[in-house]
Design a protein around this motif. Structure first.
Motif, short mmCIF file in Angstrom:
data_model
loop_
_atom_site.label_atom_id
_atom_site.label_comp_id
_atom_site.label_asym_id
_atom_site.label_seq_id
_atom_site.Cartn_x
_atom_site.Cartn_y
_atom_site.Cartn_z
N MET A 25 -17.27 -22.08 -6.36
CA MET A 25 -17.98 -22.01 -5.09
C MET A 25 -17.24 -21.00 -4.20
N PHE A 26 -17.98 -20.11 -3.63
CA PHE A 26 -17.39 -19.08 -2.78
C PHE A 26 -17.76 -19.33 -1.33
N LEU A 27 -16.77 -19.24 -0.48
CA LEU A 27 -17.03 -19.32 0.95
C LEU A 27 -17.33 -17.91 1.43
N VAL A 28 -18.45 -17.75 2.03
CA VAL A 28 -18.88 -16.44 2.48
C VAL A 28 -18.21 -16.14 3.81
N ARG A 29 -17.55 -15.03 3.89
CA ARG A 29 -16.87 -14.63 5.11
C ARG A 29 -17.63 -13.45 5.72
N ASN A 30 -17.60 -13.39 7.04
CA ASN A 30 -18.35 -12.35 7.75
C ASN A 30 -17.97 -10.95 7.32
N SER A 31 -16.69 -10.73 6.99
CA SER A 31 -16.26 -9.39 6.65
C SER A 31 -16.67 -8.97 5.24
N PHE A 32 -17.13 -9.89 4.42
CA PHE A 32 -17.46 -9.56 3.03
C PHE A 32 -18.95 -9.47 2.76
N VAL A 33 -19.75 -9.98 3.62
CA VAL A 33 -21.20 -9.95 3.37
C VAL A 33 -21.94 -9.59 4.64
N LEU A 34 -23.13 -9.15 4.43
CA LEU A 34 -24.02 -8.88 5.56
C LEU A 34 -25.04 -10.00 5.59
N ILE A 35 -25.07 -10.73 6.68
CA ILE A 35 -25.99 -11.86 6.77
C ILE A 35 -27.21 -11.43 7.56
N TYR A 68 -36.53 -9.92 7.36
CA TYR A 68 -35.19 -10.38 7.72
C TYR A 68 -34.46 -9.22 8.38
N VAL A 69 -33.72 -9.48 9.46
CA VAL A 69 -33.02 -8.44 10.20
C VAL A 69 -31.58 -8.81 10.44
N THR A 70 -30.75 -7.79 10.70
CA THR A 70 -29.35 -8.01 11.05
C THR A 70 -29.22 -8.06 12.56
N GLY A 71 -28.01 -8.31 13.02
CA GLY A 71 -27.73 -8.24 14.44
C GLY A 71 -28.01 -9.51 15.22
N ILE A 72 -28.05 -10.64 14.55
CA ILE A 72 -28.24 -11.92 15.23
C ILE A 72 -26.85 -12.47 15.55
N ASP A 73 -26.48 -12.44 16.82
CA ASP A 73 -25.11 -12.75 17.24
C ASP A 73 -24.58 -14.10 16.78
N TRP A 74 -25.37 -15.15 16.89
CA TRP A 74 -24.85 -16.49 16.60
C TRP A 74 -24.54 -16.69 15.13
N ILE A 75 -25.07 -15.87 14.25
CA ILE A 75 -24.82 -16.02 12.81
C ILE A 75 -23.36 -15.74 12.46
N GLU A 76 -22.71 -14.91 13.24
CA GLU A 76 -21.31 -14.57 12.96
C GLU A 76 -20.41 -15.79 12.85
N GLY A 77 -20.73 -16.87 13.55
CA GLY A 77 -19.91 -18.07 13.52
C GLY A 77 -20.32 -19.10 12.49
N VAL A 78 -21.37 -18.83 11.72
CA VAL A 78 -21.88 -19.80 10.75
C VAL A 78 -21.13 -19.65 9.44
#
Length: 99
Positions: free
Chosen positions: A1-11, A52-62
């Motif tokens: 199981m991989f924990l997705v980190r903000n710096s490694f993926v584009l959500i 689907y689009v990028t740039g949704i601020d609150w996603i950075e903390g998920v």
């Protein structure tokens, strides 16, 4: 199981509600044309008639865990993503995708 980190993926997350008076289509989602009308430089992709689009601020903390691969970017599906990029559904949510 991989924990997705903000710096490694584009959500990416789709827009559920139109901004500034733009009306969503019959499925409740904005079309590509509506997204681009709101932001002509939007970074987006389409999957199963949803945008689907990028740039949704609150996603950075998920915090998300990678789930199953549900598709890949094909020619004409995305504004910035390369053809062949995998699309992954996280285990925790279905309204956010990982690429």
């Amino acid at each position: 199981m991989f924990l997705v980190r903000n710096s490694f993926v584009l959500i990416l997350m789709f827009l559920l509600i139109g901004c500034n008076g733009i009306q969503e289509n019959e499925t409740g989602y904005l079309t590509k044309e509506q997204v681009l009308k709101e932001n002509p430089k939007a970074d987006y992709f389409e999957l199963n008639d949803k945008v689907y689009v990028t740039g949704i601020d609150w996603i950075e903390g998920v915090k998300l865990t990678k789930g199953e691969v549900i598709g890949e970017i094909k020619d004409g599906m995305a504004s910035e993503l390369s053809v062949g990029t995998q699309i992954i559904a996280p285990r925790e949510r279905r309204d956010i995708l990982i690429v």
